[in-house]
Design a protein around this motif. Structure first.
Motif, PDB file in Angstrom:
ATOM      1  N   SER A  24       0.823  -1.205   0.000  1.00 61.74           N
ATOM      2  CA  SER A  24       0.000   0.000   0.000  1.00 61.74           C
ATOM      3  C   SER A  24       0.860   1.258   0.000  1.00 61.74           C
ATOM      4  CB  SER A  24      -0.921  -0.011   1.223  1.00 61.74           C
ATOM      5  OG  SER A  24      -1.780   1.091   1.220  1.00 61.74           O
ATOM      6  N   ALA A  25       1.983   1.240   0.725  1.00 63.73           N
ATOM      7  CA  ALA A  25       2.867   2.411   0.755  1.00 63.73           C
ATOM      8  C   ALA A  25       3.541   2.638  -0.588  1.00 63.73           C
ATOM      9  CB  ALA A  25       3.921   2.231   1.852  1.00 63.73           C
ATOM     10  N   GLN A  58      -1.913  -0.534   8.644  1.00 65.90           N
ATOM     11  CA  GLN A  58      -1.926   0.929   8.652  1.00 65.90           C
ATOM     12  C   GLN A  58      -0.632   1.501   9.221  1.00 65.90           C
ATOM     13  OE1 GLN A  58      -5.440   2.727  10.205  1.00 65.90           O
ATOM     14  NE2 GLN A  58      -6.834   1.533   8.950  1.00 65.90           N
ATOM     15  N   HIS A  90       2.371   1.840  -3.467  1.00 69.13           N
ATOM     16  CA  HIS A  90       1.359   2.275  -4.443  1.00 69.13           C
ATOM     17  C   HIS A  90       0.398   3.281  -3.805  1.00 69.13           C
ATOM     18  CE1 HIS A  90       2.590  -0.887  -7.266  1.00 69.13           C
ATOM     19  NE2 HIS A  90       2.662  -1.693  -6.219  1.00 69.13           N
ATOM     20  N   HIS A  91       0.924   4.184  -2.959  1.00 65.23           N
ATOM     21  CA  HIS A  91       0.052   5.101  -2.247  1.00 65.23           C
ATOM     22  C   HIS A  91      -0.697   6.028  -3.211  1.00 65.23           C
ATOM     23  CE1 HIS A  91       3.829   7.315  -2.731  1.00 65.23           C
ATOM     24  NE2 HIS A  91       3.159   8.435  -2.589  1.00 65.23           N
ATOM     25  N   HIS A  92      -1.916   6.351  -2.764  1.00 65.11           N
ATOM     26  CA  HIS A  92      -2.857   7.198  -3.517  1.00 65.11           C
ATOM     27  C   HIS A  92      -3.376   6.521  -4.781  1.00 65.11           C
ATOM     28  CE1 HIS A  92      -2.040  10.277  -0.684  1.00 65.11           C
ATOM     29  NE2 HIS A  92      -0.845  10.601  -1.144  1.00 65.11           N
ATOM     30  N   SER A  93      -3.164   5.230  -4.919  1.00 67.46           N
ATOM     31  CA  SER A  93      -3.723   4.496  -6.058  1.00 67.46           C
ATOM     32  C   SER A  93      -5.010   3.816  -5.627  1.00 67.46           C
ATOM     33  CB  SER A  93      -2.724   3.455  -6.561  1.00 67.46           C
ATOM     34  OG  SER A  93      -2.535   2.441  -5.593  1.00 67.46           O
ATOM     35  N   ARG A 109       2.175   1.029   6.566  1.00 71.50           N
ATOM     36  CA  ARG A 109       2.015   1.989   5.479  1.00 71.50           C
ATOM     37  C   ARG A 109       2.460   3.386   5.903  1.00 71.50           C
ATOM     38  NH1 ARG A 109      -1.545   5.898   3.970  1.00 71.50           N
ATOM     39  NH2 ARG A 109      -1.920   6.182   1.715  1.00 71.50           N
ATOM     40  N   ASP A 121      -4.242   1.116  -3.163  1.00 70.37           N
ATOM     41  CA  ASP A 121      -3.995   1.656  -1.827  1.00 70.37           C
ATOM     42  C   ASP A 121      -5.315   1.944  -1.117  1.00 70.37           C
ATOM     43  OD1 ASP A 121      -2.852   2.867   0.411  1.00 70.37           O
ATOM     44  OD2 ASP A 121      -2.764   4.832  -0.555  1.00 70.37           O
ATOM     45  N   HIS A 122      -6.235   2.598  -1.791  1.00 71.76           N
ATOM     46  CA  HIS A 122      -7.521   2.933  -1.168  1.00 71.76           C
ATOM     47  C   HIS A 122      -8.310   1.674  -0.825  1.00 71.76           C
ATOM     48  CE1 HIS A 122      -6.682   7.064  -1.847  1.00 71.76           C
ATOM     49  NE2 HIS A 122      -6.914   7.058  -3.161  1.00 71.76           N
ATOM     50  N   MET A 144      -6.693   0.061   2.312  1.00 66.74           N
ATOM     51  CA  MET A 144      -6.977   0.834   3.527  1.00 66.74           C
ATOM     52  C   MET A 144      -8.435   0.678   3.961  1.00 66.74           C
ATOM     53  SD  MET A 144      -4.260   2.104   4.742  1.00 66.74           S
ATOM     54  CE  MET A 144      -3.557   0.527   4.220  1.00 66.74           C
TER      55      MET A 144
END
Length: 309
Positions: A109-110, A193, A112-115, A196, A118-119, A122
């Motif tokens: 997730s980190a 969490q 590919h953050h904001h992808s 990430r 990632d969402h 989370m």
């Protein structure tokens, strides 16, 4: 009859004032105690005389005595030690599942953050935190051990060892699957969490940019430099959860019929077996202290900056 009740109360010390009962209990559980060297105490305790106080009274070093169960007349320490291996196996399995799953998902997730990935991850972790353990246990039990039992081969209840047709105990690791996964769901969500968040913070540090500038591969930068230095908050969370699991996962053990400390404590509460309950609480507190101490020591191993500060 009344005479029997009076004898039992006297034997258990329940006919004495509360202050005397508390003093005697603290003397029982303390490793350093004031003891009279007589046959009754030699039978009751295992102790080493340190300093004499009078002709037959000593300050002694002894094994803490948690008294005996009201229901079974067995030593509480023996009952806890019998239940402890099952709880340790369940806690290790659940923590292993939570750490591996949570760190992998958090790192992905980190990266590919904001992808969309990632969402999605989370959102899943938030759902994992929100679901109470007892509710997840019932749902998992119903789906995988009832509806899909013919496919999974899982049972609704069962412990680590179960008797066969001849009365011999058989190791049943299959009974570990559902309790371990259920117990590990909430730690997975929190570890995800934390991993990430910590990874994103570490990847913005100067030494990570320097490692990239030196031409190191992305995997080396992520897993050798970034992930290792991002594990301190993960270790803190994992230690707390592991201590809680060892102290007794009451709902999980009761729902799945797992014969650990949690189930032992709940059974004792239902039967007003207070020595077992008090012994389990003291044992749980000791576990938290030991685990937190070991965590502080491990900080210096994982992150040398801690030991230098």
């Amino acid at each position: 009859d009344l005479t029997t009740l009076q004898n039992v109360n006297h034997e258990l010390g329940l006919d004495r004032p509360k202050s005397v009962q508390l003093t005697l209990y603290l003397n029982d559980i303390s490793p350093i105690s004031f003891l009279k060297d007589d046959s009754a105490n030699r039978k009751k305790y295992s102790y080493l005389k340190l300093f004499p106080i009078s002709s037959n009274h000593y300050i002694a070093l002894k094994k803490p005595y948690l008294r005996t169960s009201y229901q079974t007349s067995r030593p509480v320490a023996d009952m806890l030690m019998q239940a402890l291996p099952n709880t340790i196996v369940l806690a290790i399995a659940a923590m292993f599942f939570a750490l591996i799953t949570g760190i992998i998902i958090g790192a992905v997730s980190a990266v590919h953050h904001h992808s969309a990935l990632d969402h999605s991850l989370m959102l899943t972790s938030v759902l994992g935190i929100s679901v109470p353990s007892f509710f997840a246990a019932i749902i998992f039990q119903w789906i995988f051990a009832f509806v899909l039992a013919g496919i999974t081969g899982l049972k609704m209840t069962g412990s680590l060892y179960e008797p066969d047709l001849y009365g011999n105990d058989r190791l049943m690791l299959v009974n570990l699957i559902l309790p371990a996964i259920t117990l590990g769901i909430r730690p997975v969500a929190i570890i995800t969490q934390l991993t990430r968040s910590s990874m994103l913070d570490v990847m913005s540090q100067d030494y990570v940019r320097t490692a990239r500038a030196k031409g190191l591969s992305n995997n080396v930068v992520l897993f050798h430099h970034a992930l290792r230095n991002a594990l301190n908050p993960v270790l803190t969370a994992a230690s707390g959860w592991f201590a809680e699991m060892l102290a007794g996962s009451f709902f999980i053990e009761m729902i799945f019929g797992w014969n650990g400390i949690g189930k032992l404590t709940v059974d004792a509460l239902n039967k007003n077996d207070f020595p077992v309950v008090m012994g389990a609480v003291l044992f749980s507190a000791l576990i938290f202290v030991v685990i937190n101490l070991l965590t502080d020591i491990l900080y210096g191993v994982i992150d040398p900056r801690v030991s230098k500060s």
